[in-house]
Design a protein around this motif. Structure first.
Motif, PDB file in Angstrom:
ATOM      1  N   PHE A  67       0.811  -1.218   0.000  1.00 50.29           N
ATOM      2  CA  PHE A  67       0.000   0.000   0.000  1.00 50.29           C
ATOM      3  C   PHE A  67       0.843   1.266   0.000  1.00 50.29           C
ATOM      4  O   PHE A  67       0.368   2.322  -0.419  1.00 50.29           O
ATOM      5  N   LYS A  68       2.092   1.169   0.471  1.00 54.25           N
ATOM      6  CA  LYS A  68       2.900   2.384   0.541  1.00 54.25           C
ATOM      7  C   LYS A  68       3.141   2.990  -0.832  1.00 54.25           C
ATOM      8  O   LYS A  68       3.457   4.172  -0.944  1.00 54.25           O
ATOM      9  N   ALA A  69       2.986   2.194  -1.883  1.00 57.32           N
ATOM     10  CA  ALA A  69       3.150   2.719  -3.239  1.00 57.32           C
ATOM     11  C   ALA A  69       1.828   3.046  -3.905  1.00 57.32           C
ATOM     12  O   ALA A  69       1.786   3.827  -4.857  1.00 57.32           O
ATOM     13  N   ASN A  70       0.745   2.457  -3.417  1.00 55.58           N
ATOM     14  CA  ASN A  70      -0.547   2.648  -4.084  1.00 55.58           C
ATOM     15  C   ASN A  70      -1.680   2.442  -3.092  1.00 55.58           C
ATOM     16  O   ASN A  70      -1.945   1.303  -2.683  1.00 55.58           O
ATOM     17  N   ALA A  71      -2.321   3.534  -2.710  1.00 57.72           N
ATOM     18  CA  ALA A  71      -3.483   3.449  -1.824  1.00 57.72           C
ATOM     19  C   ALA A  71      -4.715   4.067  -2.469  1.00 57.72           C
ATOM     20  O   ALA A  71      -5.653   4.459  -1.779  1.00 57.72           O
ATOM     21  N   LEU A  72      -4.715   4.147  -3.798  1.00 54.81           N
ATOM     22  CA  LEU A  72      -5.826   4.757  -4.526  1.00 54.81           C
ATOM     23  C   LEU A  72      -7.002   3.773  -4.532  1.00 54.81           C
ATOM     24  O   LEU A  72      -7.257   3.053  -5.490  1.00 54.81           O
ATOM     25  N   TRP A  73      -7.752   3.792  -3.438  1.00 50.38           N
ATOM     26  CA  TRP A  73      -8.714   2.725  -3.178  1.00 50.38           C
ATOM     27  C   TRP A  73      -9.894   2.724  -4.134  1.00 50.38           C
ATOM     28  O   TRP A  73     -10.543   1.692  -4.315  1.00 50.38           O
ATOM     29  N   ARG A  74     -10.173   3.843  -4.781  1.00 48.49           N
ATOM     30  CA  ARG A  74     -11.282   3.838  -5.736  1.00 48.49           C
ATOM     31  C   ARG A  74     -10.933   3.047  -7.004  1.00 48.49           C
ATOM     32  O   ARG A  74     -11.813   2.775  -7.820  1.00 48.49           O
ATOM     33  N   SER A  75      -9.661   2.672  -7.154  1.00 42.63           N
ATOM     34  CA  SER A  75      -9.287   1.771  -8.256  1.00 42.63           C
ATOM     35  C   SER A  75      -9.184   0.317  -7.797  1.00 42.63           C
ATOM     36  O   SER A  75      -8.933  -0.572  -8.611  1.00 42.63           O
ATOM     37  N   PHE A  76      -9.402   0.064  -6.515  1.00 41.61           N
ATOM     38  CA  PHE A  76      -9.239  -1.287  -5.989  1.00 41.61           C
ATOM     39  C   PHE A  76     -10.238  -2.304  -6.548  1.00 41.61           C
ATOM     40  O   PHE A  76      -9.934  -3.504  -6.573  1.00 41.61           O
ATOM     41  N   PRO A  77     -11.449  -1.890  -6.999  1.00 44.24           N
ATOM     42  CA  PRO A  77     -12.324  -2.899  -7.608  1.00 44.24           C
ATOM     43  C   PRO A  77     -11.652  -3.646  -8.755  1.00 44.24           C
ATOM     44  O   PRO A  77     -11.953  -4.831  -8.998  1.00 44.24           O
ATOM     45  N   ILE A  78     -10.747  -2.987  -9.480  1.00 38.70           N
ATOM     46  CA  ILE A  78     -10.019  -3.675 -10.556  1.00 38.70           C
ATOM     47  C   ILE A  78      -9.104  -4.732  -9.956  1.00 38.70           C
ATOM     48  O   ILE A  78      -9.062  -5.885 -10.425  1.00 38.70           O
ATOM     49  N   LEU A  79      -8.384  -4.384  -8.899  1.00 39.22           N
ATOM     50  CA  LEU A  79      -7.483  -5.333  -8.249  1.00 39.22           C
ATOM     51  C   LEU A  79      -8.247  -6.491  -7.620  1.00 39.22           C
ATOM     52  O   LEU A  79      -7.790  -7.635  -7.624  1.00 39.22           O
ATOM     53  N   ARG A  80      -9.431  -6.201  -7.087  1.00 37.01           N
ATOM     54  CA  ARG A  80     -10.225  -7.253  -6.431  1.00 37.01           C
ATOM     55  C   ARG A  80     -10.600  -8.353  -7.411  1.00 37.01           C
ATOM     56  O   ARG A  80     -10.728  -9.520  -7.026  1.00 37.01           O
ATOM     57  N   GLU A  81     -10.771  -7.990  -8.668  1.00 33.36           N
ATOM     58  CA  GLU A  81     -11.112  -9.015  -9.669  1.00 33.36           C
ATOM     59  C   GLU A  81     -10.042 -10.102  -9.753  1.00 33.36           C
ATOM     60  O   GLU A  81     -10.331 -11.236 -10.128  1.00 33.36           O
ATOM     61  N   TYR A  82      -8.804  -9.739  -9.404  1.00 31.83           N
ATOM     62  CA  TYR A  82      -7.683 -10.672  -9.527  1.00 31.83           C
ATOM     63  C   TYR A  82      -7.307 -11.326  -8.196  1.00 31.83           C
ATOM     64  O   TYR A  82      -6.341 -12.083  -8.131  1.00 31.83           O
ATOM     65  N   GLY A  83      -8.036 -11.005  -7.128  1.00 33.49           N
ATOM     66  CA  GLY A  83      -7.756 -11.612  -5.832  1.00 33.49           C
ATOM     67  C   GLY A  83      -6.426 -11.190  -5.244  1.00 33.49           C
ATOM     68  O   GLY A  83      -5.737 -11.989  -4.593  1.00 33.49           O
ATOM     69  N   VAL A  84      -6.051  -9.933  -5.436  1.00 34.48           N
ATOM     70  CA  VAL A  84      -4.753  -9.446  -4.968  1.00 34.48           C
ATOM     71  C   VAL A  84      -4.768  -9.269  -3.453  1.00 34.48           C
ATOM     72  O   VAL A  84      -5.664  -8.641  -2.894  1.00 34.48           O
ATOM     73  N   ASN A  85      -3.742  -9.819  -2.780  1.00 33.04           N
ATOM     74  CA  ASN A  85      -3.530  -9.571  -1.358  1.00 33.04           C
ATOM     75  C   ASN A  85      -2.500  -8.460  -1.191  1.00 33.04           C
ATOM     76  O   ASN A  85      -1.919  -7.987  -2.172  1.00 33.04           O
ATOM     77  N   ALA A  86      -2.269  -8.037   0.066  1.00 29.34           N
ATOM     78  CA  ALA A  86      -1.477  -6.824   0.251  1.00 29.34           C
ATOM     79  C   ALA A  86      -0.668  -6.857   1.528  1.00 29.34           C
ATOM     80  O   ALA A  86      -0.878  -7.696   2.407  1.00 29.34           O
ATOM     81  N   THR A  87       0.259  -5.899   1.618  1.00 29.40           N
ATOM     82  CA  THR A  87       1.047  -5.701   2.827  1.00 29.40           C
ATOM     83  C   THR A  87       0.819  -4.288   3.346  1.00 29.40           C
ATOM     84  O   THR A  87       0.733  -3.332   2.567  1.00 29.40           O
ATOM     85  N   ALA A  88       0.714  -4.169   4.667  1.00 27.35           N
ATOM     86  CA  ALA A  88       0.427  -2.887   5.306  1.00 27.35           C
ATOM     87  C   ALA A  88       1.518  -2.556   6.312  1.00 27.35           C
ATOM     88  O   ALA A  88       2.053  -3.441   6.983  1.00 27.35           O
TER      89      ALA A  88
END
Length: 371
Positions: free
Chosen positions: A35-56
């Motif tokens: 997330f430190k490089a990308n927290a633009l959450w309104r684009s996250f629906p695209i990432l959700r389609e791919y089942g992307v997990n993350a580090t915080a």
């Protein structure tokens, strides 16, 4: 639309996601997003389609990932406190401790979760492949990770993983160098672990990156350590060259033969990595052989709020729009409201070419941050 604004391109974002997932599939490594490089959450629906997990690395990032990405969260923070540790454990599947003292202090709290959270320890291979000191976690005296000489013969009970992070926009060969140092210095511990997290900085979506070499490096590591799961957590790679900043020239200042085009954006406020890294972004409308040379100056009162020079085929004029390329990763997450300068809007360009305004900023956004 009115400048300045960031624009993110759905088709380019999907291209990066699909490349990363192909590397994951072929190498057998789990590759998650930082997330430190990308927290633009309104684009996250695209990432959700791919089942992307993350580090915080903070409770805010953790909550954002749970709420907007619906992801499994791997947490790392340089120092947890009695007030934060339970909240991290509530939302995480993995947690990494930065020091042995932190691990010893909070491992009982992890164990009380009955195996729901897997704990790891960050180590420092002391292999420096990053040229910019500000981004180099392997400098002498680094506050990150346990050095080889400080590692005990046996790790504290409950440590199931090792985590190292020593790259920044690195190559596959950079990883090979760091991995060699990691295995030579921490080898006796590796096969006792369930997982090894190789951190971020793997810029596998950059043009010219040798993804075949990366796959080979990870595959061979897994062959040497067949019981160990491999995790990578790049930041920039997910959103590399997926967005730009569109700005307009407001004025031209000519001082002692140096021409500066003042723009309606700010390097200090809206593109801080250009000053921190530092680097000079590409401008779509510029030309390396153009006869007209300009610096660009940000619209703040910071003396160093400028970058360049660039060359153009024609003189720049007030009102002319310029496209500063690759302004998505590590850009929107690091912006400031210094001087109260209006924050750029954020636009998503869909794969079909249509545009959607994700966010527009107002005076109230500035005012609410100040008190």
């Amino acid at each position: 639309m009115q400048t300045p604004y960031y624009i993110v391109y759905e088709d380019k974002l999907r291209r990066n996601i699909e490349l990363i997932q192909e590397v994951s599939r072929r190498s057998g490594a789990e590759i998650i997003m930082a997330f430190k490089a990308n927290a633009l959450w309104r684009s996250f629906p695209i990432l959700r389609e791919y089942g992307v997990n993350a580090t915080a690395s903070s409770l805010n990032e953790l909550q954002l990932g749970r709420e907007e990405l619906g992801a499994e969260i791997h947490s790392y923070c340089p120092a947890y406190t009695p007030q934060t540790i339970e909240k991290y454990l509530d939302g995480s599947t993995h947690i990494t401790f930065n020091s042995l003292s932190q691990a010893e202090r909070f491992l009982p709290t992890v164990k009380a979760r009955g195996g729901k959270v897997s704990a790891g320890l960050r180590v420092n291979p002391r292999c420096s492949v990053v040229e910019t000191d500000l981004y180099n976690p392997a400098l002498p005296g680094s506050r990150f990770g346990v050095s080889p000489e400080d590692m005990p013969d046996r790790l504290p009970d409950g440590i199931e993983g090792l985590h190292f992070h020593a790259l920044c926009e690195g190559s596959a060969d950079d990883l090979a160098k760091v991995l060699e140092a990691f295995e030579s210095q921490f080898g006796p511990h590796i096969d006792r672990m369930k997982w090894v997290n190789m951190g971020g900085g793997h810029l596998m979506t950059r043009e010219g990156y040798d993804t075949e070499r990366l796959i080979e490096i990870i595959t061979k590591f897994r062959e040497r350590h067949p019981s160990v799961k491999v995790i990578l957590e790049p930041g920039s790679a997910w959103t590399w060259r997926t967005g730009d900043l569109i700005t307009s020239v407001v004025d031209i200042v000519d001082n002692q033969g140096v021409k500066t085009a003042i723009i309606d954006a700010s390097f200090a406020c809206h593109m801080p990595d250009t000053l921190e890294m530092p680097y000079q972004p590409l401008i779509t409308e510029s030309s390396p052989e153009g006869p007209h040379e300009y610096r660009l100056g940000g619209n703040s009162c910071l003396s160093g709020d400028f970058c360049g020079p660039w060359r153009f085929n024609s003189p720049l004029e007030p009102g002319q729009q310029l496209t500063l390329e690759d302004m998505n990763h590590y850009t929107t997450v690091k912006t400031t409201m210094f001087n109260g300068i209006q924050h750029p809007s954020i636009v998503l360009q869909r794969a079909d070419g249509s545009r959607e305004i994700l966010r527009e900023y107002t005076y109230e956004d500035y005012k609410s941050r100040m008190s």
